[in-house]
Each structure stands twice: as C-alpha cells, then as structure tokens.
Design a protein around this motif. Structure first.
Motif, PDB file in Angstrom:
ATOM      1  N   GLN A 106      44.766  77.512  30.418  1.00 58.87           N
ATOM      2  CA  GLN A 106      45.678  77.106  29.117  1.00 58.87           C
ATOM      3  C   GLN A 106      45.738  77.843  27.994  1.00 58.87           C
ATOM      4  N   PRO A 107      46.733  77.731  27.229  1.00 57.90           N
ATOM      5  CA  PRO A 107      46.666  79.603  26.259  1.00 57.90           C
ATOM      6  C   PRO A 107      44.569  79.752  25.238  1.00 57.90           C
ATOM      7  N   LEU A 108      45.750  80.767  25.066  1.00 57.63           N
ATOM      8  CA  LEU A 108      44.351  80.803  23.747  1.00 57.63           C
ATOM      9  C   LEU A 108      42.241  81.574  24.293  1.00 57.63           C
ATOM     10  N   LEU A 109      42.520  81.351  25.730  1.00 59.99           N
ATOM     11  CA  LEU A 109      41.466  81.666  25.915  1.00 59.99           C
ATOM     12  C   LEU A 109      40.614  82.861  25.257  1.00 59.99           C
ATOM     13  N   GLY A 110      41.900  83.776  25.132  1.00 58.41           N
ATOM     14  CA  GLY A 110      41.095  85.556  24.707  1.00 58.41           C
ATOM     15  C   GLY A 110      39.828  86.375  25.966  1.00 58.41           C
ATOM     16  N   GLU A 176      54.878  74.797  30.948  1.00 56.52           N
ATOM     17  CA  GLU A 176      55.288  74.542  30.027  1.00 56.52           C
ATOM     18  C   GLU A 176      55.838  74.895  28.390  1.00 56.52           C
ATOM     19  N   LEU A 177      55.137  76.134  28.757  1.00 55.58           N
ATOM     20  CA  LEU A 177      55.285  77.319  27.712  1.00 55.58           C
ATOM     21  C   LEU A 177      56.722  77.816  28.124  1.00 55.58           C
ATOM     22  N   GLY A 178      57.460  77.602  29.242  1.00 60.03           N
ATOM     23  CA  GLY A 178      58.782  78.156  29.093  1.00 60.03           C
ATOM     24  C   GLY A 178      60.016  76.269  28.572  1.00 60.03           C
ATOM     25  N   VAL A 225      56.165  92.207  25.625  1.00 61.11           N
ATOM     26  CA  VAL A 225      55.844  91.209  24.571  1.00 61.11           C
ATOM     27  C   VAL A 225      54.891  91.218  24.826  1.00 61.11           C
ATOM     28  N   HIS A 226      53.152  92.121  24.465  1.00 63.53           N
ATOM     29  CA  HIS A 226      52.044  92.349  24.809  1.00 63.53           C
ATOM     30  C   HIS A 226      51.750  92.161  23.313  1.00 63.53           C
ATOM     31  N   LEU A 227      51.145  90.226  23.938  1.00 61.85           N
ATOM     32  CA  LEU A 227      50.426  89.316  22.940  1.00 61.85           C
ATOM     33  C   LEU A 227      49.183  89.745  23.166  1.00 61.85           C
ATOM     34  N   PRO A 228      48.285  89.415  22.213  1.00 62.76           N
ATOM     35  CA  PRO A 228      46.440  89.777  22.533  1.00 62.76           C
ATOM     36  C   PRO A 228      46.700  88.851  23.405  1.00 62.76           C
ATOM     37  N   GLY A 229      45.946  89.002  24.093  1.00 58.69           N
ATOM     38  CA  GLY A 229      45.122  87.847  24.954  1.00 58.69           C
ATOM     39  C   GLY A 229      46.416  87.243  25.403  1.00 58.69           C
ATOM     40  N   GLY A 230      47.489  88.001  25.903  1.00 59.14           N
ATOM     41  CA  GLY A 230      48.120  87.047  26.728  1.00 59.14           C
ATOM     42  C   GLY A 230      49.059  85.786  26.448  1.00 59.14           C
ATOM     43  N   MET A 231      49.372  85.280  26.842  1.00 59.81           N
ATOM     44  CA  MET A 231      50.333  83.839  27.099  1.00 59.81           C
ATOM     45  C   MET A 231      48.730  82.182  27.774  1.00 59.81           C
ATOM     46  N   TYR A 232      49.126  82.835  28.969  1.00 60.73           N
ATOM     47  CA  TYR A 232      48.503  82.219  29.758  1.00 60.73           C
ATOM     48  C   TYR A 232      47.581  83.174  30.950  1.00 60.73           C
ATOM     49  N   LEU A 233      46.866  82.289  31.879  1.00 62.10           N
ATOM     50  CA  LEU A 233      46.273  83.124  33.195  1.00 62.10           C
ATOM     51  C   LEU A 233      46.973  82.165  34.156  1.00 62.10           C
ATOM     52  N   LEU A 306      52.997  77.816  18.823  1.00 61.60           N
ATOM     53  CA  LEU A 306      54.108  76.843  20.016  1.00 61.60           C
ATOM     54  C   LEU A 306      53.086  76.083  21.150  1.00 61.60           C
ATOM     55  N   VAL A 307      52.320  76.572  20.842  1.00 68.78           N
ATOM     56  CA  VAL A 307      51.439  76.030  22.144  1.00 68.78           C
ATOM     57  C   VAL A 307      49.933  74.629  21.432  1.00 68.78           C
ATOM     58  N   GLU A 308      50.129  74.805  20.329  1.00 65.77           N
ATOM     59  CA  GLU A 308      49.215  73.418  19.509  1.00 65.77           C
ATOM     60  C   GLU A 308      49.601  72.295  20.281  1.00 65.77           C
ATOM     61  N   GLY A 309      48.105  71.657  20.815  1.00 58.91           N
ATOM     62  CA  GLY A 309      48.625  69.994  21.504  1.00 58.91           C
ATOM     63  C   GLY A 309      48.646  70.524  23.173  1.00 58.91           C
ATOM     64  N   MET A 310      48.929  71.682  23.335  1.00 60.44           N
ATOM     65  CA  MET A 310      48.626  71.304  25.226  1.00 60.44           C
ATOM     66  C   MET A 310      46.954  71.675  25.664  1.00 60.44           C
ATOM     67  N   ASP A 311      46.366  71.991  24.889  1.00 52.35           N
ATOM     68  CA  ASP A 311      44.956  70.973  25.402  1.00 52.35           C
ATOM     69  C   ASP A 311      45.264  69.846  26.227  1.00 52.35           C
ATOM     70  N   GLU A 312      45.501  69.057  24.755  1.00 52.15           N
ATOM     71  CA  GLU A 312      45.398  67.671  24.884  1.00 52.15           C
ATOM     72  C   GLU A 312      46.070  66.572  25.723  1.00 52.15           C
ATOM     73  N   GLU A 313      47.163  67.388  26.030  1.00 51.15           N
ATOM     74  CA  GLU A 313      48.603  67.230  27.236  1.00 51.15           C
ATOM     75  C   GLU A 313      47.723  67.183  28.230  1.00 51.15           C
ATOM     76  N   TRP A 314      46.971  68.546  28.438  1.00 47.46           N
ATOM     77  CA  TRP A 314      46.440  68.678  29.859  1.00 47.46           C
ATOM     78  C   TRP A 314      46.016  68.047  30.339  1.00 47.46           C
ATOM     79  N   ILE A 315      44.511  67.638  29.139  1.00 43.04           N
ATOM     80  CA  ILE A 315      43.974  66.764  29.809  1.00 43.04           C
ATOM     81  C   ILE A 315      44.108  65.084  29.968  1.00 43.04           C
ATOM     82  N   GLU A 316      44.961  64.980  29.339  1.00 41.17           N
ATOM     83  CA  GLU A 316      45.684  63.781  29.067  1.00 41.17           C
ATOM     84  C   GLU A 316      46.639  63.719  30.659  1.00 41.17           C
ATOM     85  N   SER A 317      46.917  64.478  31.765  1.00 41.55           N
ATOM     86  CA  SER A 317      47.363  64.859  32.861  1.00 41.55           C
ATOM     87  C   SER A 317      46.494  64.769  33.984  1.00 41.55           C
TER      88      SER A 317
END
Length: 341
Positions: A106-110, A176-178, A225-233, A306-317
């Motif tokens: 999940q994104p934003l783990l950092g 999901e990001l794509g 494009v080198h985002l801080p913490g990247g987009m995902y692991l 862009l990634v708002e709500g992804m945590d909740e979607e994964w938990i539901e899935s």
C-alpha cells in the motif's frame, strides 16, 4: 506390463541404494530463478543464503541456482510439484491467490525494503499465515523490492500526463494505481521490460530504481519521476518444497529454517535496497533525467490525492480471508517505520 513395471521399480531401488551413501553425505537444494544472474537476488541474496545453509548444515546441504525455468508466476507450481526444490516470485504475478500480501504494498509507507521486509514477515506470521495463501509450499522469507518509481521513454510534467500511456504493470497494488491514473496497462514479467521499451511496445514502467542497472533500463527509460517513498512496494516470497524439507534430517531441517525467516527477509530487503542505490548511480552516470520530487512538490501532492481510500479498499477486498486486516496494516506500518530505531 507387470514385468516392465517390476523392472522399473527394481531399477529405481537399486539406483537409490547405490546413491544413498552419496546422498547422505551431501544433498543438493535446487533453486529456480527467473531474473538475470547479475540481479541482486541472484548476485547477493541466493549466494548469501546458500553460504548460511552450507555452514548451518556443516556442508551436508548445498544450494544450486538454475535459470530459464519459465515465467515467474509458475515458480509456485514448480516448487509445489517438486520440479525444483525452492524459488522466489512476485505475488502480483498470481492475481486472486495472493490478496493479503498487498498490505505491505500500500502507498505512503515511506520506508526502505529492509524495514518493510521485516514488517512483512512478522505481520504475516501473526495475522496472515492462518489464511494459507501459500498453501503447498513452505515459506523461507517474505520481502519487498524498494520503492516503485515511474520510468518513462519520454518526460512527463504531471501524473495526468500518464493517462492512456502504455505502462507495464507487474500486478498487485500497481494495478489499482494504474487504474486510478487511467493508463493502458500492459502485463509482462520484469525481464521483458527492456525489450518492450526498446521496441516501443510500452511507454514506461512502474518499477524500483535497481532495474535502471540490473535490467539496463537506463538505456531505454531515460526519464524517471522519483517520488519520496515511491508509489508502492512490491511483495515477494522465497519458498521451498515441504517434501524436500521432510527428506532432510531434523537437524538439517532446523538448520535451514534457522537461517531463513526474518533473518533472510531482512537480508533480501537490504540487498534490493543496495540495488536501488546502484541503480540511481548507474542512471545518473548514463545521463538519465531523474526528477527528484520533494514532499511538497506538485507530483507528490497529486499522488497523495490519487491514493486516497486505497487502504479501505484493500481492507474490504480481503474480508473473505477472515483476518483483522485493519489491525495488521497498522501494526505493519508501526514495525516498518520504527525499524532500526
């Protein structure tokens, strides 16, 4: 027919008796790998673990790495069927089977791959193991690659520029990001990315920085494009055939597993982190345009929205897995963010 079968069995017994002395002295553990020999997984992770295994078993078990055995998604089946004794693979290559493993993606783990890999292993054993997503194989380790970044043939000025671009996605959270970015997703194993970029089949790829060097993307993906913490692991497993383990003495089985688990997970993550650093250096030396995105830059703000709500979607899935995914995700992040402190 009876005679032919009898001779076959008799021959096998004779061969087994002839080899029994040799087998008891040394057992070869065959590992299947699908990345090139120069990749950190093959240049560092497997050789290091091989040395640990040989030392722990006092030379009774030796590891041999074999290449070119097929698509990485087939590694689970090859090990389960006993065609090879051990391997590794990316969970995203087997959609549907592995859902809980996307928690660490999940994104934003950092954090880096080493910290994430330790969290991955601990939380799996506490929360996820009972769901038996890895049924049929015995886990040796769980780890992640480093932060996934955006590698393009041509530069982009915003994430919106990615809409309709042909992007190779490896599965898992990348899908999901794509989807949220509106890209045209193209599926393929990582070793095929260079060829696809070179031929113009894809415009870019989401992948960690290590592949600028190990897969030579610095030659074909000249804009990052080198985002801080990247987009995902990206979530990976290293695993072994249970029957192979059962064929070892209890002493050697315990020895193999003692140099696996969290120790192996951490080492694998650390090796892939070093690969990222080398990838950045190689890219810069080859003139790749790397946009270093700050935490408050437009790219970063765009990504957070862009990634708002992804945590909740994964938990539901993963409700059907009957685990406390919300608690697991929170603990995973706590372990990863406090690792080494």
């Amino acid at each position: 027919m009876i005679r032919r079968n009898f001779l076959k069995v008799a021959g096998a017994l004779t061969l087994g008796m002839a080899l029994s002395g040799q087998a008891s002295a040394e057992t070869v553990l065959r590992v299947g790998s699908w990345l090139p020999p120069t990749h950190p997984q093959n240049a560092v992770v497997w050789p290091t673990w091989s040395k640990w295994v040989e030392e722990a078993t006092e030379g009774r078990v030796k590891v041999k790495v074999e290449y070119g055995l097929g698509h990485p998604k087939t590694m689970f089946d090859l090990v389960e069927d006993g065609a090879i004794d051990a391997s590794f693979s990316y969970h995203g290559y087997v959609p549907g089977r592995f859902k809980l493993t996307q928690g660490i993606e999940q994104p934003l783990l950092g954090v880096n791959a080493e910290a994430a890999s330790v969290a991955h292993w601990r939380v799996h054993n506490k929360y996820f193991a009972k769901a038996e997503e890895h049924d049929g194989v015995e886990l040796l380790a769980l780890f992640t690659h480093g932060p996934g970044q955006i590698h393009m043939a041509e530069p982009i000025k915003s994430l919106a520029d990615l809409k309709s671009k042909k992007i190779r996605l490896g599965g898992g959270v990348q899908g999901e990001l794509g989807k949220r970015m509106g890209v045209t997703a193209v599926g393929a194993p990582a070793p095929k990315v260079y060829e696809m970029m070179q031929q113009g089949v894809i415009d870019g790829v989401f992948i960690p920085m290590s592949e600028q060097k190990s897969l030579r993307l610095k030659e074909v993906a000249k804009n990052v494009v080198h985002l801080p913490g990247g987009m995902y692991l990206g979530s990976f497993a290293m695993f072994i055939n249970p029957d192979f383990l059962d064929g070892l003495s209890q002493k050697d089985r315990d020895a193999v597993m003692a140099v696996s688990g969290e120790k192996l997970s951490a080492m694998a993550g650390k090796a892939w982190d070093q690969g990222d650093r080398e990838g950045v250096e190689a890219a810069k030396a080859d003139g790749v345009n790397i946009i270093e995105v700050g935490a408050d830059d437009s790219f970063a703000k765009e990504f957070r929205e862009l990634v708002e709500g992804m945590d909740e979607e994964w938990i539901e899935s993963v409700k059907s897995r009957k685990v406390d995914a919300k608690a697991a995700l929170a603990e995973m992040r706590e372990i990863a963010r406090n690792y080494g402190k």
